[in-house]
Write a protein that holds these residues in place. Structure first.
Motif, mmCIF file in Angstrom:
data_model
loop_
_atom_site.group_PDB
_atom_site.id
_atom_site.type_symbol
_atom_site.label_atom_id
_atom_site.label_comp_id
_atom_site.label_asym_id
_atom_site.label_seq_id
_atom_site.Cartn_x
_atom_site.Cartn_y
_atom_site.Cartn_z
ATOM 1 N N LEU A 1 -69.896 -36.059 -49.638
ATOM 2 C CA LEU A 1 -70.180 -35.717 -48.252
ATOM 3 C C LEU A 1 -71.012 -36.816 -47.593
ATOM 4 O O LEU A 1 -71.871 -37.430 -48.235
ATOM 5 C CB LEU A 1 -70.942 -34.395 -48.178
ATOM 6 C CG LEU A 1 -70.237 -33.162 -48.756
ATOM 7 C CD1 LEU A 1 -71.178 -31.965 -48.690
ATOM 8 C CD2 LEU A 1 -68.959 -32.872 -48.013
ATOM 9 N N GLU B 1 -72.914 -34.597 -42.762
ATOM 10 C CA GLU B 1 -72.240 -33.384 -43.233
ATOM 11 C C GLU B 1 -73.176 -32.559 -44.111
ATOM 12 O O GLU B 1 -73.171 -31.322 -44.044
ATOM 13 C CB GLU B 1 -70.975 -33.756 -43.996
ATOM 14 C CG GLU B 1 -69.882 -34.351 -43.135
ATOM 15 C CD GLU B 1 -68.663 -34.755 -43.941
ATOM 16 O OE1 GLU B 1 -67.536 -34.494 -43.489
ATOM 17 O OE2 GLU B 1 -68.849 -35.327 -45.045
ATOM 18 N N ARG C 1 -69.969 -23.026 -45.266
ATOM 19 C CA ARG C 1 -68.898 -23.982 -44.957
ATOM 20 C C ARG C 1 -68.200 -23.607 -43.650
ATOM 21 O O ARG C 1 -67.933 -24.464 -42.808
ATOM 22 C CB ARG C 1 -67.907 -23.988 -46.112
ATOM 23 C CG ARG C 1 -66.738 -24.927 -45.968
ATOM 24 C CD ARG C 1 -65.948 -24.941 -47.250
ATOM 25 N NE ARG C 1 -65.460 -23.612 -47.590
ATOM 26 C CZ ARG C 1 -65.169 -23.225 -48.833
ATOM 27 N NH1 ARG C 1 -65.356 -24.043 -49.846
ATOM 28 N NH2 ARG C 1 -64.711 -22.019 -49.056
ATOM 29 N N LEU D 1 -67.051 -27.162 -42.010
ATOM 30 C CA LEU D 1 -66.740 -28.144 -43.064
ATOM 31 C C LEU D 1 -65.891 -27.450 -44.123
ATOM 32 O O LEU D 1 -66.399 -26.974 -45.140
ATOM 33 C CB LEU D 1 -68.027 -28.696 -43.679
ATOM 34 C CG LEU D 1 -68.969 -29.427 -42.710
ATOM 35 C CD1 LEU D 1 -70.302 -29.698 -43.374
ATOM 36 C CD2 LEU D 1 -68.343 -30.738 -42.242
ATOM 37 N N VAL E 1 -65.946 -28.487 -48.208
ATOM 38 C CA VAL E 1 -67.125 -28.494 -49.066
ATOM 39 C C VAL E 1 -66.945 -27.551 -50.253
ATOM 40 O O VAL E 1 -66.540 -26.388 -50.091
ATOM 41 C CB VAL E 1 -68.387 -28.084 -48.270
ATOM 42 C CG1 VAL E 1 -69.595 -28.008 -49.197
ATOM 43 C CG2 VAL E 1 -68.644 -29.084 -47.153
ATOM 44 N N GLN F 1 -68.304 -30.819 -55.113
ATOM 45 C CA GLN F 1 -68.610 -31.901 -54.185
ATOM 46 C C GLN F 1 -70.100 -32.038 -53.973
ATOM 47 O O GLN F 1 -70.637 -33.145 -53.901
ATOM 48 C CB GLN F 1 -67.922 -31.631 -52.853
ATOM 49 C CG GLN F 1 -67.078 -32.762 -52.355
ATOM 50 C CD GLN F 1 -66.423 -32.437 -51.039
ATOM 51 O OE1 GLN F 1 -66.475 -31.316 -50.545
ATOM 52 N NE2 GLN F 1 -65.794 -33.418 -50.468
ATOM 53 N N THR G 1 -72.631 -35.524 -54.521
ATOM 54 C CA THR G 1 -72.985 -36.186 -53.273
ATOM 55 C C THR G 1 -74.342 -36.920 -53.403
ATOM 56 O O THR G 1 -75.247 -36.402 -53.994
ATOM 57 C CB THR G 1 -73.073 -35.166 -52.120
ATOM 58 O OG1 THR G 1 -71.757 -34.622 -51.922
ATOM 59 C CG2 THR G 1 -73.539 -35.814 -50.838
#
Length: 275
Positions: free
Chosen positions: A145, A149, A259, A264, A267, A271, A275
């Motif tokens: 991300l 984000e 999310r 988003l 997500v 993830q 990140t």
């Protein structure tokens, strides 16, 4: 069957397959055991034969069925070029089937393993042939991300508990099951680290985590966590299960809700920890 320690027995209805599941169940962790049982169930649903009658042609027929396009739009994934199941899923299922027949070979019940180990490629300079994997799985970098984000997703979380769990993934790279498995005695705020008692493969380790996580965790423990007998850090805050350990489905629902609120859609817990 199950007891307080969890699942104790898996059966698919064939004595040879059930014997193999009992064998691997005594040696593997629960998730791996369940995955193998599911893979074998899928295989013998597609290949409607007795295990002793399965040959290589049946395995290739299964492979083609797994690679066939799924229902809906016909899309070829750029990641692995597959139209059906992902290459990783197909390879795992073939590995589970191969393990069954290795077991039957050792038992003297079959003469060979019908699952091909690979395809022959060109000759090398020494005259030997180099094998290629039957299913090629590409190596890809995890999708991470962007900072903005992460900020949007974090702002969509509604409680200190939820932020603490997500920060454990973001700042400590903890897996979902490791976050949910944290116990009060595993937390070392003075040392800025946590103890993972049951990580992947049963391994234990100490993980350093940013002070930001411990500040959010302290806010959760002081103002949100209900009185409960469990030593699990993260528990249900409301409803009939209030005070009980939070489940994987519960954490997935929290991620899904945040999310959606953040807009988003891509997500995932995987993830977040990369990140």
């Amino acid at each position: 069957m199950s007891d307080e320690t969890g699942l104790q027995e898996l059966r698919l209805g064939h004595p040879l397959v059930d014997r193999y599941l009992a064998f691997v169940g005594a040696r593997l962790r629960l998730n791996s055991w369940l995955a193998i049982a599911f893979d074998l169930k899928v295989f013998f649903t597609v290949v409607d034969r007795d295990p002793l009658e399965v040959d290589t042609s049946a395995v290739f027929a299964f492979l083609e069925a797994q690679r066939a396009p799924r229902r809906g739009p016909r899309v070829v994934r750029l990641e692995d070029g597959e139209r059906g199941l992902s290459a990783r899923t197909i390879r795992r299922r073939l590995s589970s089937v191969a393990g069954l027949f290795d077991f039957l070979m050792v038992q003297g019940l079959v003469s060979h393993n019908p699952v091909p180990r690979g395809t022959l490629a060109r000759k090398r300079r020494d005259g030997n042939r180099r094998g290629r994997a039957l299913i090629r799985v590409p190596r890809v970098l995890p999708r991470i991300l962007a900072p903005h984000e992460v900020d949007r997703f974090s702002a969509a979380l509604r409680t200190h508990r939820d932020r603490a769990m997500i920060e454990a993934m973001l700042l400590g790279a903890l897996r979902r099951c490791e976050v949910l498995g944290l116990r009060l005695e595993d937390i070392r705020p003075g040392e800025h680290r946590v103890f993972i008692a049951d990580g992947k493969g049963g391994h234990q380790r100490w993980v350093p985590v940013s002070a930001r996580f411990f500040a959010t965790l302290a806010a959760y423990l002081e103002s949100e966590r209900p009185e409960t007998d469990t030593n699990r850090v993260f528990v249900v805050l409301k409803g009939p299960r209030r005070g009980q350990p939070l489940s994987a489905d519960g954490l997935d629902e929290i991620v899904s809700g945040a999310r959606a609120r953040a807009g988003l859609r891509h997500v995932t817990c995987h993830q977040l920890r990369h990140t």
